[in-house]
Design a protein around this motif. Structure first.
Motif, short mmCIF file in Angstrom:
data_model
loop_
_atom_site.label_atom_id
_atom_site.label_comp_id
_atom_site.label_asym_id
_atom_site.label_seq_id
_atom_site.Cartn_x
_atom_site.Cartn_y
_atom_site.Cartn_z
N HIS A 121 89.47 45.77 51.96
CA HIS A 121 90.53 45.33 52.88
C HIS A 121 91.88 45.88 52.44
O HIS A 121 92.72 46.26 53.27
CB HIS A 121 90.58 43.81 52.94
CG HIS A 121 89.49 43.18 53.74
ND1 HIS A 121 89.38 43.38 55.10
CD2 HIS A 121 88.46 42.36 53.39
CE1 HIS A 121 88.33 42.70 55.57
NE2 HIS A 121 87.76 42.09 54.55
N PHE A 122 92.08 45.93 51.13
CA PHE A 122 93.34 46.46 50.61
C PHE A 122 93.55 47.91 51.02
O PHE A 122 94.64 48.28 51.51
CB PHE A 122 93.36 46.34 49.08
CG PHE A 122 94.43 47.17 48.42
CD1 PHE A 122 95.76 46.80 48.48
CD2 PHE A 122 94.10 48.34 47.73
CE1 PHE A 122 96.75 47.57 47.88
CE2 PHE A 122 95.07 49.12 47.13
CZ PHE A 122 96.40 48.74 47.20
N ILE A 123 92.54 48.77 50.84
CA ILE A 123 92.76 50.17 51.17
C ILE A 123 92.88 50.37 52.68
O ILE A 123 93.62 51.25 53.13
CB ILE A 123 91.71 51.11 50.56
CG1 ILE A 123 90.31 50.82 51.09
CG2 ILE A 123 91.75 51.05 49.04
CD1 ILE A 123 89.27 51.86 50.65
N GLU A 124 92.19 49.57 53.47
CA GLU A 124 92.37 49.66 54.92
C GLU A 124 93.82 49.39 55.29
O GLU A 124 94.43 50.14 56.06
CB GLU A 124 91.48 48.64 55.64
CG GLU A 124 90.08 49.09 55.94
CD GLU A 124 89.45 48.28 57.07
OE1 GLU A 124 88.59 48.85 57.79
OE2 GLU A 124 89.80 47.10 57.24
N ARG A 168 94.15 52.67 58.01
CA ARG A 168 93.01 53.29 58.66
C ARG A 168 91.75 52.50 58.38
O ARG A 168 91.65 51.86 57.33
CB ARG A 168 92.82 54.73 58.16
CG ARG A 168 94.02 55.65 58.45
CD ARG A 168 93.78 57.02 57.88
NE ARG A 168 92.58 57.65 58.45
CZ ARG A 168 91.99 58.71 57.90
NH1 ARG A 168 92.45 59.25 56.78
NH2 ARG A 168 90.92 59.23 58.48
N PRO A 169 90.76 52.54 59.26
CA PRO A 169 89.51 51.80 59.03
C PRO A 169 88.79 52.29 57.78
O PRO A 169 88.81 53.49 57.46
CB PRO A 169 88.69 52.09 60.28
CG PRO A 169 89.69 52.48 61.32
CD PRO A 169 90.77 53.20 60.59
N THR A 217 77.28 45.55 62.64
CA THR A 217 78.30 46.04 63.58
C THR A 217 79.67 46.09 62.92
O THR A 217 80.60 46.67 63.47
CB THR A 217 78.37 45.14 64.82
OG1 THR A 217 78.64 43.79 64.42
CG2 THR A 217 77.05 45.18 65.59
N ALA A 218 79.80 45.47 61.74
CA ALA A 218 81.04 45.53 60.97
C ALA A 218 80.66 45.84 59.52
O ALA A 218 79.62 45.40 59.02
CB ALA A 218 81.79 44.20 61.04
#
Length: 380
Positions: free
Chosen positions: A187-190, A195-196, A243-244
């Motif tokens: 989550h941090f790098i997103e 970017r996703p 899906t995620a």
């Protein structure tokens, strides 16, 4: 998805999929593919072929897929058994690799850091704070390095703390294998990169490594290619096609594609430091298997721990960088020696898959200490 320390280590251990599939190596039979290999590698392949069918039968495991790396190159692939009842497994069969997902995400994090996007010891609070931790000031202590070395103080999964993420120890103070830690840094790098995660992994790892048979989430090209899991009761089912994304579990891959990933990691180090020193873990956790009698003191490794998302098992004979995975109906392992350039990927789709992995490791890397470790993993 619950995993203990070294199922997580040995469990301690794509987003991008080209329409043009990688050209397969010449096949010498229906289930085996090899390139131009040395006499030694071919001898190992023959021994694996001779052993794996009996090991699958003895341990009630439906199938195994193996990719062998020699001198930094993919030497051969072999598959045996059935990917689902009545259907033969092939080297192109895709498996749920469980916690081997973590090393893919970890390499993405490390390489983004090396590019200057952030520092490994930066607080992640500037870009991500889990809502469950917002009122606990200790979240400010969490860094990418702490997450990748499993020192966040977070549980493996939040369902272990009543579905609320809680610190079980102060960040950075002690080891605790944590899938939630990998989720946190993902989550941090997103947020940091805007970017996703799947795009970041594709650009940073999958494309440069030549991986086009690996994915975090459901893709049409999974149809007809994935291995069914078999649980301890002998029941078959397909593992989740998410899906995620999950940064710590449930990626689909082929043994050859994951071997390409490990080859790329060896060929493209993120540091000029010697492999023999870069990979040595900061925290030596060998006491967790040696002093507890799980591995004989006579066979105890020199060190055992985590470096940048990989498990490192350092013996007098080999420096082994690895990660494994284990869910209810599949067990997997990938390992390589960054000094010699040799390694292997072993995927299975059965609850007793660790026993098959042990039998194959005994052939491909007959290091007494490492064999003792895989025997411990398998339950003896």
């Amino acid at each position: 998805m619950g995993k203990n320390l070294f199922i997580g280590a040995a469990c301690m251990l794509s987003l991008f999929h080209s329409n043009l599939m990688a050209q397969p190596m010449a096949a010498n039979d229906e289930q085996s593919q090899k390139s131009s290999v040395s006499t030694d590698a071919e001898a190992l392949r023959i021994r694996v072929v001779q052993k794996v069918q009996s090991s699958l039968a003895e341990n009630d495991v439906p199938s195994a897929s193996i990719a062998y790396i020699e001198d930094g190159k993919l030497a051969w692939r072999y598959a045996a058994g059935e990917s689902e009842p009545g259907k033969k497994a092939t080297p192109d069969t895709l498996y749920n690799i469980a916690s081997m997902t973590k090393s893919i995400v970890a390499e993405t994090v490390v390489r983004l850091s090396e590019s200057g996007a952030f520092a490994m010891d930066d607080s992640m609070a500037s870009a991500w704070v889990d809502p469950d931790l917002k009122d606990d000031p200790r979240h400010k202590l969490l860094t990418p390095r702490i997450a990748l070395t499993h020192r966040t103080g977070l549980p493996n999964w939040r369902y272990l703390t009543d579905n609320v993420l809680k610190f079980q120890s102060d960040p950075g103070t002690e080891f605790g294998y944590s899938g939630e830690g990998l989720q946190y840094v993902a989550h941090f790098i997103e947020n940091k990169m805007g970017r996703p995660l799947e795009d970041l992994v594709a650009e940073t790892v999958f494309r440069p490594a030549g991986m086009n048979e690996t994915t975090f989430t459901d893709r049409p090209w999974l149809d007809g290619r994935i291995a069914m899991s078999q649980n301890k009761a002998g029941e078959h089912s397909f593992a989740s096609r998410r899906t995620a994304w999950n940064a710590a579990d449930d990626v689909w891959s082929s043994s050859g594609d994951y071997a390409r990933f490990m080859i790329w990691v060896m060929a493209n180090p993120v540091t000029t430091e010697r492999a023999a020193t870069y990979w040595i873990p900061r925290d030596n956790l060998k006491y967790q298997i040696c002093q507890e009698g799980r591995v004989s003191p006579l066979l105890c490794p020199k060190s055992l721990g985590f470096t940048a998302g990989w498990t490192v098992y350092d013996t007098p004979e080999n420096l082994i960088v690895m990660h494994g995975g284990g869910d209810e109906g599949e067990h997997t392992l990938g390992f390589f020696n960054p000094v010699t350039g040799n390694g292997a990927v072993i995927f299975t789709n059965g609850a007793n898959g660790q026993k098959v992995i042990r039998d194959i490791v005994e052939i491909l890397l007959p290091d007494p200490s490492f064999v003792a470790f895989t025997n411990m993993q398998s339950g003896g």
